[in-house]
Scaffold this motif. Structure first.
Motif, short mmCIF file in Angstrom:
data_model
loop_
_atom_site.label_atom_id
_atom_site.label_comp_id
_atom_site.label_asym_id
_atom_site.label_seq_id
_atom_site.Cartn_x
_atom_site.Cartn_y
_atom_site.Cartn_z
N ALA A 215 0.85 -1.19 0.00
CA ALA A 215 0.00 0.00 0.00
C ALA A 215 0.88 1.24 0.00
N ARG A 216 0.41 2.27 -0.68
CA ARG A 216 1.13 3.54 -0.68
C ARG A 216 0.21 4.65 -0.21
N CYS A 217 0.73 5.51 0.67
CA CYS A 217 0.02 6.70 1.12
C CYS A 217 0.78 7.91 0.59
N THR A 218 0.24 8.56 -0.41
CA THR A 218 0.92 9.68 -1.05
C THR A 218 0.42 10.99 -0.45
N LEU A 219 1.35 11.81 0.03
CA LEU A 219 1.03 13.10 0.65
C LEU A 219 1.19 14.20 -0.40
N ASP A 220 0.12 14.94 -0.64
CA ASP A 220 0.12 15.97 -1.68
C ASP A 220 -0.47 17.24 -1.10
N GLN A 221 0.31 18.32 -1.06
CA GLN A 221 -0.17 19.56 -0.43
C GLN A 221 -1.21 20.25 -1.28
N ASP A 222 -2.25 20.73 -0.63
CA ASP A 222 -3.34 21.46 -1.28
C ASP A 222 -3.09 22.94 -1.09
N ARG A 223 -2.84 23.65 -2.18
CA ARG A 223 -2.55 25.09 -2.11
C ARG A 223 -3.71 25.92 -2.68
N SER A 224 -4.88 25.35 -2.77
CA SER A 224 -6.02 26.03 -3.35
C SER A 224 -6.59 27.08 -2.40
N TYR A 225 -7.49 27.91 -2.92
CA TYR A 225 -8.13 28.94 -2.10
C TYR A 225 -8.96 28.29 -1.00
N GLU A 226 -9.59 27.15 -1.31
CA GLU A 226 -10.41 26.46 -0.31
C GLU A 226 -9.56 26.04 0.88
N ALA A 227 -8.33 25.61 0.61
CA ALA A 227 -7.44 25.20 1.70
C ALA A 227 -7.07 26.40 2.55
N VAL A 228 -6.78 27.52 1.92
CA VAL A 228 -6.43 28.74 2.67
C VAL A 228 -7.60 29.20 3.52
N ALA A 229 -8.80 29.08 2.99
CA ALA A 229 -10.00 29.53 3.70
C ALA A 229 -10.34 28.64 4.89
N ALA A 230 -9.73 27.46 4.98
CA ALA A 230 -10.04 26.54 6.08
C ALA A 230 -9.36 26.94 7.38
N ALA A 231 -8.58 28.03 7.36
CA ALA A 231 -7.90 28.56 8.55
C ALA A 231 -6.81 27.63 9.06
N ALA A 232 -6.41 26.67 8.25
CA ALA A 232 -5.33 25.77 8.61
C ALA A 232 -4.01 26.32 8.08
N GLN A 233 -2.94 26.01 8.77
CA GLN A 233 -1.63 26.43 8.30
C GLN A 233 -1.28 25.71 7.00
N GLU A 234 -1.63 24.43 6.95
CA GLU A 234 -1.39 23.62 5.76
C GLU A 234 -2.53 22.62 5.61
N VAL A 235 -2.85 22.29 4.36
CA VAL A 235 -3.82 21.24 4.06
C VAL A 235 -3.17 20.27 3.09
N TRP A 236 -3.27 18.99 3.42
CA TRP A 236 -2.66 17.95 2.59
C TRP A 236 -3.70 16.90 2.22
N HIS A 237 -3.58 16.37 1.01
CA HIS A 237 -4.35 15.20 0.61
C HIS A 237 -3.49 13.97 0.89
N ILE A 238 -4.12 12.92 1.41
CA ILE A 238 -3.44 11.64 1.61
C ILE A 238 -4.18 10.61 0.77
N TYR A 239 -3.53 10.19 -0.31
CA TYR A 239 -4.13 9.21 -1.21
C TYR A 239 -3.61 7.82 -0.84
N VAL A 240 -4.52 6.94 -0.43
CA VAL A 240 -4.16 5.57 -0.06
C VAL A 240 -4.49 4.67 -1.24
N SER A 241 -3.49 4.00 -1.76
CA SER A 241 -3.71 3.13 -2.91
C SER A 241 -2.90 1.85 -2.76
N GLY A 242 -3.27 0.84 -3.52
CA GLY A 242 -2.56 -0.42 -3.46
C GLY A 242 -3.49 -1.56 -3.76
N THR A 243 -2.97 -2.77 -3.65
CA THR A 243 -3.78 -3.96 -3.90
C THR A 243 -3.58 -4.94 -2.78
#
Length: 271
Positions: A215-243
């Motif tokens: 399994a792989r968990c890929t961390l990808d930072q979200d730099r969109s306006y929606e992420a900024v509006a969430a009042a978080a310092q950083e927002v990341w997507h964690i994509y879990v994939s595998g077989t």
């Protein structure tokens, strides 16, 4: 392996509040034939925090022994753990053994020696595989490896074989903490921000690691306006994939969002 990561994500989700019992409604530990190995791919600071959350959750909430390997010494735990007094109980933390091998050869030796432990771990964690794999190989393994891809294959195979051996040992003892699982983190050259890199390029070391980690968990930072509006310092997507190895088991496919706030707290939300 994704079962322990799922426990972590659920434990620090807003639905359960900061650090409540992650086992409530969580899946039971998966059999060894399913995803018993997982690779976190992405930014070093964040991946180390997730690894520490996994180590403390496994030790304190599930009561299993953890072997944690890192090249650099861990100075402090994530703030969200420091505020969770139940997770930082002395008895729970005693189940985590931190080791700091400086070289690939030292890491190989220490992993290969885990079977000698009178109390074998049920979770093996390796922080920043890239740091071990991209350094020149010295010592007795210098002539064995022809490059970082060969080193990656050797180390991955050793981790998988060691986990399988320890799983059998735990099962023979009738331990409820079997099987033994492996989580490691890795930062690809492609994602390290190096100038001149082709964005469509693939990392040959990561290609090798993917053959061993189920399994792989890929961390990808979200730099969109929606992420900024969430009042978080950083927002990341964690994509879990595998077989899964089980024929009846579905492929792993899941996405979480990680919100990192200025005060150091972290929240995971299932997308």
């Amino acid at each position: 392996m994704t079962d322990i990561l799922t426990l972590v994500f659920r434990a620090f989700s807003p639905q359960t509040g900061q650090k409540k019992d992650p086992r409530a409604g969580a899946p039971s530990p998966a059999p060894l034939s399913s995803s018993s190995t997982a690779l976190l791919v992405g930014e070093h600071r964040l991946s180390r925090s997730v690894l520490l959350l996994a180590a403390v959750t496994a030790a304190s909430e599930l009561g299993v022994r953890v072997a944690f390997f890192a090249q650099s010494q861990i100075q402090s735990l994530p703030v969200c753990l420091q505020r969770g007094s139940a997770s930082l109980s002395p008895e729970g933390l005693k189940k985590i053994t931190f080791s700091y091998p400086r070289t690939l050869e030292q890491l190989l030796h220490q992993v290969a020696s885990l079977h000698e432990s009178p109390s074998p771990p049920s979770l093996i964690i390796v922080d920043r595989l890239d740091g071990f794999l991209r350094e020149p190989v010295a010592g007795s393994h210098a002539g064995f490896h022809s490059g970082p891809e060969s080193s990656a294959a050797h180390l991955s195979a050793l981790l998988c074989d060691t986990a399988a051996f320890l799983s059998r040992a735990l099962e023979q003892r009738g331990s409820s903490s079997a099987p033994c699982r492996v989580i490691a983190s890795f930062l690809s050259d492609v994602d390290s921000g190096q100038e001149g890199r082709d964005p469509s390029a693939t990392d040959p070391i990561l290609d090798v690691l993917d053959r061993y980690f189920q399994a792989r968990c890929t961390l990808d930072q979200d730099r969109s306006y929606e992420a900024v509006a969430a009042a978080a310092q950083e927002v990341w997507h964690i994509y879990v994939s595998g077989t899964k190895d089980c024929e009846e088991g579905p492929a792993l496919a899941q996405e979480w969002k990680l919100f990192s706030f200025p005060d150091g707290l972290m929240e995971f939300i299932l997308v």
